[in-house]
Each structure stands twice: as structure tokens, then as C-alpha cells.
Design a protein around this motif. Structure first.
Motif, PDB file in Angstrom:
ATOM      1  N   ARG A  38      74.457  36.549 -22.439  1.00 34.07           N
ATOM      2  CA  ARG A  38      73.424  36.189 -23.521  1.00 34.07           C
ATOM      3  C   ARG A  38      72.244  35.795 -22.948  1.00 34.07           C
ATOM      4  N   GLU A  39      73.029  34.582 -22.417  1.00 34.91           N
ATOM      5  CA  GLU A  39      70.610  33.892 -21.992  1.00 34.91           C
ATOM      6  C   GLU A  39      70.247  34.850 -21.163  1.00 34.91           C
ATOM      7  N   LEU A  40      70.726  35.683 -20.062  1.00 34.31           N
ATOM      8  CA  LEU A  40      69.381  35.842 -19.990  1.00 34.31           C
ATOM      9  C   LEU A  40      68.917  37.440 -20.622  1.00 34.31           C
ATOM     10  N   ASP A  41      69.252  36.502 -21.813  1.00 32.83           N
ATOM     11  CA  ASP A  41      68.407  38.527 -22.179  1.00 32.83           C
ATOM     12  C   ASP A  41      66.825  37.992 -23.362  1.00 32.83           C
ATOM     13  N   TYR A  42      66.156  38.015 -21.194  1.00 34.25           N
ATOM     14  CA  TYR A  42      65.120  37.158 -21.991  1.00 34.25           C
ATOM     15  C   TYR A  42      64.059  37.811 -22.646  1.00 34.25           C
ATOM     16  N   LEU A  43      64.091  39.073 -22.473  1.00 34.18           N
ATOM     17  CA  LEU A  43      62.523  39.983 -22.874  1.00 34.18           C
ATOM     18  C   LEU A  43      62.901  40.428 -24.891  1.00 34.18           C
ATOM     19  N   ARG A  44      64.601  40.201 -25.428  1.00 28.27           N
ATOM     20  CA  ARG A  44      64.316  40.537 -26.465  1.00 28.27           C
ATOM     21  C   ARG A  44      63.270  39.791 -27.734  1.00 28.27           C
ATOM     22  N   GLU A  45      63.359  37.907 -26.653  1.00 23.52           N
ATOM     23  CA  GLU A  45      62.607  37.027 -27.469  1.00 23.52           C
ATOM     24  C   GLU A  45      61.522  37.185 -27.162  1.00 23.52           C
ATOM     25  N   THR A  46      60.701  38.030 -26.839  1.00 26.18           N
ATOM     26  CA  THR A  46      59.438  38.283 -26.547  1.00 26.18           C
ATOM     27  C   THR A  46      58.531  39.416 -27.683  1.00 26.18           C
ATOM     28  N   GLY A  47      59.978  40.015 -28.122  1.00 30.89           N
ATOM     29  CA  GLY A  47      59.435  41.094 -29.395  1.00 30.89           C
ATOM     30  C   GLY A  47      59.604  42.931 -28.382  1.00 30.89           C
ATOM     31  N   ALA A  48      59.667  42.019 -27.088  1.00 34.20           N
ATOM     32  CA  ALA A  48      59.678  44.108 -26.769  1.00 34.20           C
ATOM     33  C   ALA A  48      60.778  44.550 -26.449  1.00 34.20           C
ATOM     34  N   ASP A  49      60.950  45.679 -26.942  1.00 32.62           N
ATOM     35  CA  ASP A  49      62.180  46.605 -27.186  1.00 32.62           C
ATOM     36  C   ASP A  49      62.683  47.675 -25.607  1.00 32.62           C
TER      37      ASP A  49
END
Length: 313
Positions: free
Chosen positions: A197-208
Motif C-alpha cells: 500500500r505504500e506504493l500507491d503514490y498517485l492517490r496522494e496527488t489527487g489523480a484518479d
């Protein structure tokens, strides 16, 4: 009982295959099979059951594992005592591909210069390593495991930022806020292949959504370098991708950690303890050096921009 036979027994037990175990020990599968049969004959016990999936331990084989591992630890300790202060032998390190590509090669080169008898294997795989099966002597992970018997040591925190190649940025309107990211091509992980789950980077940019995805951060970085879009990049990888620069660094900034995992039963090994400490210290130094390069390059770019602005006044 021959220690070499026990060594072969352990390799087959961990790999569950004669051929895979043989490749690890540098023997052919038929030799491995003969040695296992010799050990079974000597003990008067069947240690493995052959299944469609490979070689599975019988109850007798399972009972032999802790004794064989104790012999393994003793053999390593004897080797350490005889070789003195130098670190020798083979070390297999498992790591996610970002760490394996951009940090471990420099670290391995330094360790091999310091310890000429050391042989290092770097296994870069986008998944969690199984240390109980000895897929690696130790592994680097991006999150602390919640289960298992591994000995866990935090190594260091590292930074990641949104980044793009300068050519891509020149071809598109300026990005001054998150709102400006709408309409841009994003690069990231294949969603169903994110193994941590630590690799789910884009979620933190707001990109879907990402237009270009890969299970490898190295492939993602090369796509960013080719001008395919924006993506989250390890700061320590940026020096290896000329022209790639951070975007919205003050707004989108991620912090993650590297953890060093060792089998829970290797704490008696002075050799592995020394190797683990060298790896931890070496990764901290190398990561700090590379992240500092990024900061220095950004400062130089800013100074050059200011100078050009002043010259135009």
C-alpha cells in the motif's frame, strides 16, 4: 551426518524444487536428487514427498529443519572464526526495484572493495520476499511487516516528488498548483500489481487515473524521461535521469521508509549482523548523497533563472 547433505536438504526444502535448489548451489538436479536420496537412506526416513507442485516436506523432513538450520548457523560461525575480520562468502539481498537499481549497485561496489572475498547477489523483484524460504539472506522492504518471524530494522526515510522531463514541461502550460495538473498525462503503477500500500503514490496527488502504467518504478522513470507525462519519482533516482525535475515540490511531497528484514533465526550470526549494519549505514550515506545532488541542482537552476532575470532588467 554430512553437513553438505544437510545443506542440500535445506536448499530443496526452501526452493521446493531440485532444479531451483541446484541452480542456487551450482549443482545439476540429478546430483541434488542423489544427495537427497543418500541422506534419506542414511537417516532411514523419507524427507520429501514429490507432488505436482514440487518437493514438499514430510513430517520427518519438517522435524529435521531446525537441526539442519542449527548446523547451518554453526558452519557459518566456524567460517567467520577462520576468516578473521574480513567478510566473505555469498550475500543475497532482495529489494524493490527502485532501491535495487539506484542505491544497491553503488553500495555493493563499495562493500566488495572493502571485502574482496564477498560475493553479492541483488534480487530486484516487485513483491515481498519470503525469507523463511531463504529467497534472500536479507531483504529491503518499503513497509514494516505486521506478521512473520523476521527481525526488522528501520534503515532510513526517503523523499518522493511529482516530476516531469523539462521537454514535457516546455510543451505544456506552466504547473503552478494541483489544479493545473488536470488534463496532464500521468504515469504510475498498474493498480492491481501494487504489492504494498505504500506504493500507491498517485492517490496522494489527487489523480484518479494514469495513462501509462508499469509494475516497475524504473520503467516509470524512463517513461517520464521520455516525456510521456508526470509521475511520482524517488528523489534519489532523479540524478540518474538527466532533464527530469521535480514539480510542485512544496505542495506534493511524499515520505517513505526502507526497512531491513532478516530471518528471525539468524541473530546468532555475527557475519550477517555485520553485513546488515554495513548495508544500513551504506544506504543512508548513498541516499543522502543523491538527495543532496537534487537539492544542489535545483539551487543552481534557480540561481541561473535569477541571473537571467537580472540581466534582462
Amino acid at each position: 551426518m554430512d553437513w553438505d547433505d544437510l545443506r542440500i536438504f535445506l536448499a530443496v526444502a526452501r526452493e521446493e524444487s531440485l532444479s531451483r535448489a541446484g541452480r542456487r548451489l551450482g549443482m545439476d538436479a540429478s546430483t541434488m536428487g542423489r544427495r537427497v536420496a543418500r541422506l534419506e537412506t542414511a537417516l532411514g526416513r523419507v524427507l520429501f514427498a514429490k507432488t505436482p507442485q514440487g518437493y514438499a516436506l514430510t513430517p520427518e523432513g519438517t522435524a529435521l529443519i531446525p537441526h539442519a538450520e542449527a548446523a547451518e548457523t554453526a558452519a557459518h560461525a566456524a567460517g567467520e572464526a577462520l576468516t578473521g575480520a574480513g567478510l566473505t562468502g555469498q550475500l543475497r539481498i532482495g529489494a524493490p526495484d527502485g532501491c535495487a537499481n539506484y542505491l544497491l549497485p553503488q553500495l555493493a561496489a563499495r562493500m566488495m572493495r572493502d571485502h574482496p572475498g564477498l560475493e553479492i547477489q541483488i534480487v530486484a523483484l516487485p513483491r515481498v520476499f519470503n525469507l523463511s524460504r531463504r529467497e534472500a539472506d536479507m531483504a529491503i522492504a518499503v513497509s514494516r511487516p505486521r506478521t512473520g518471524r523476521a527481525t526488522v530494522q528501520k534503515i532510513v526515510d526517503y523523499q518522493l516528488h511529482l516530476a516531469a522531463h523539462e521537454d514535457y514541461l516546455r510543451r505544456h502550460p506552466p504547473i503552478r498548483s494541483r489544479a493545473d495538473l488536470r488534463g496532464h498525462s500521468m504515469i504510475g503503477y498498474i493498480p492491481d500489481m501494487i504489492f504494498d500500500r505504500e506504493l500507491d503514490y498517485l492517490r496522494e496527488t489527487g489523480a484518479d487515473h494514469a495513462a501509462l502504467t508499469s509494475n516497475s518504478v524504473s520503467v516509470q522513470l524512463q517513461a517520464i524521461r521520455a516525456g510521456a507525462g508526470l509521475g511520482i519519482v524517488h528523489d534519489f533516482a532523479i540524478p540518474f535521469a538527466p532533464g527530469v525535475q521535480r514539480v510542485l515540490a512544496g505542495d506534493i511531497s511524499l515520505r517513505r521508509s526502507f526497512w531491513l528484514l532478516r530471518p528471525g533465526d539468524d541473530m546468532r550470526s555475527g557475519r550477517l549482523a555485520r553485513l546488515a549494519e554495513e548495508i544500513a549505514q551504506g544506504l543512508r550515506r548513498e541516499l543522502g548523497r543523491l538527495e543532496a545532488q537534487v537539492q544542489m541542482q535545483e539551487k543552481r537552476t534557480l540561481d541561473e533563472t535569477i541571473c537571467r532575470g537580472n540581466a534582462g532588467l
